[in-house]
Design a protein around this motif. Structure first.
Motif, short mmCIF file in Angstrom:
data_model
loop_
_atom_site.label_atom_id
_atom_site.label_comp_id
_atom_site.label_asym_id
_atom_site.label_seq_id
_atom_site.Cartn_x
_atom_site.Cartn_y
_atom_site.Cartn_z
N LEU A 25 130.49 -47.62 -33.71
CA LEU A 25 131.42 -48.05 -32.67
C LEU A 25 131.05 -47.50 -31.30
N MET A 26 130.49 -46.31 -31.25
CA MET A 26 130.07 -45.73 -29.97
C MET A 26 128.97 -46.58 -29.35
N ALA A 27 127.99 -46.98 -30.16
CA ALA A 27 126.89 -47.81 -29.65
C ALA A 27 127.40 -49.20 -29.26
N LEU A 28 128.33 -49.74 -30.05
CA LEU A 28 128.89 -51.05 -29.75
C LEU A 28 129.60 -51.04 -28.40
N PHE A 29 130.46 -50.06 -28.17
CA PHE A 29 131.22 -50.03 -26.93
C PHE A 29 130.35 -49.65 -25.74
N ALA A 30 129.31 -48.87 -25.95
CA ALA A 30 128.39 -48.57 -24.86
C ALA A 30 127.73 -49.85 -24.36
N LEU A 31 127.41 -50.74 -25.27
CA LEU A 31 126.80 -52.01 -24.89
C LEU A 31 127.83 -52.93 -24.26
N ILE A 32 129.01 -53.00 -24.83
CA ILE A 32 130.08 -53.84 -24.28
C ILE A 32 130.43 -53.41 -22.86
N ASP A 33 130.49 -52.12 -22.63
CA ASP A 33 130.87 -51.60 -21.31
C ASP A 33 129.84 -51.95 -20.24
N SER A 34 128.62 -52.29 -20.65
CA SER A 34 127.58 -52.62 -19.68
C SER A 34 127.61 -54.08 -19.27
N LEU A 35 128.46 -54.89 -19.91
CA LEU A 35 128.49 -56.32 -19.64
C LEU A 35 129.48 -56.67 -18.54
N ASP A 36 129.36 -57.89 -18.03
CA ASP A 36 130.14 -58.31 -16.87
C ASP A 36 131.26 -59.29 -17.19
N SER A 37 131.11 -60.11 -18.23
CA SER A 37 132.08 -61.15 -18.51
C SER A 37 133.37 -60.57 -19.07
#
Length: 259
Positions: free
Chosen positions: A104-116
């Motif tokens: 979940l940490m890796a998932l949210f780190a990636l999600i937080d980098s997105l713009d949409s």
């Protein structure tokens, strides 16, 4: 890496405090299951944390049990991992349990980098509950003498996402591709693994091609995995004289450069 949008429409992504996070996909077993269990971190599986299977379809010797479960984002951000299983007892710390966890940490780190921005984050996550994923995708095939010349590592840039893709064709006829930009990869699946063999190009069988088949998509960092889809899990690398032309988008091909 070649990606084609499939019926698995997924990953509408952005982080808004308290929004929903939906995991869905196929829980793959040898039998029909009625219930899928989940736990967080070092918890035990329990009936209190479970979801009912929506439907089950037979595909060869396997049963694809469809599931979907939505969490509040705040709940997931309080944990490091989520695990899935079709059984409650006696299966902690096994290979199959470890392979069916999401970081979940890796998932949210990636999600937080997105713009949409979307009200619900939807994540495809197929679960291999009774098959070891590494063994399932590592099937060795016999190499023909005329195929030996294609063994090696290659690189290609994409027409529709940033970064490059590294392709490896090995002597077990296993195909592996890794996209350098995890953020821009469809479904958050930035790696593929399948098989390859020498054959003819599907658009014109008078041309030679390397046939890449049975492609599984995955993300080893997050732990997401996806079965070969009806569309996009097989394609051809065309052979044109001494060049290999790799499909990088609709009706678009680029030369693979040997590393």
């Amino acid at each position: 890496m070649k990606y084609i949008l499939t019926v698995f429409v997924v990953l509408f992504l952005h982080t808004v405090h308290g929004q929903g996070v939906n995991f869905f996909g196929k829980a793959i077993c040898k039998t029909v299951i009625k219930t899928l269990y989940y736990r967080f971190d070092d918890e035990s599986f329990s009936p209190e944390q479970s979801v009912q299977i929506e439907r089950s379809n037979k595909e060869g010797a396997r049963i694809l049990n469809s599931y979907g479960i939505e969490f509040k984002e705040d709940k997931l951000r309080a944990h490091q991992y989520i695990y899935f299983s079709h059984m409650v007892k006696g299966i902690r710390d096994t290979v199959l349990i470890q392979q069916n966890r999401v970081n979940l940490m890796a998932l949210f780190a990636l999600i937080d980098s997105l713009d949409s921005e979307e009200s619900v984050i939807s994540v495809t996550n197929d679960l291999f509950l009774e098959d070891n994923f590494e063994l399932l995708t590592g099937i060795v095939r016999t190499l023909r003498s005329e195929e030996k010349q294609y063994i090696g590592e290659y690189m290609v840039s994409s027409n529709f996402s940033k970064g490059t893709t590294t392709i490896r064709l090995d002597d077990a006829k296993i195909y592996h591709a890794q996209h350098s930009n995890e953020r821009d990869s469809y479904f958050f699946m930035n790696e593929e693994i399948g098989t390859w063999e020498l054959g003819s190009w599907h658009y014109n069988n008078s041309y030679d091609a390397l046939k890449v088949k049975n492609i599984y998509s995955f993300n080893r960092n997050i732990g997401l995995r996806m079965l070969p889809a009806d569309i996009g899990s097989a394609y051809d690398i065309r052979i044109k004289e001494d060049r290999l032309l790799y499909p990088t988008g609709f009706e678009s091909m680029k030369e693979l450069k040997r590393k």
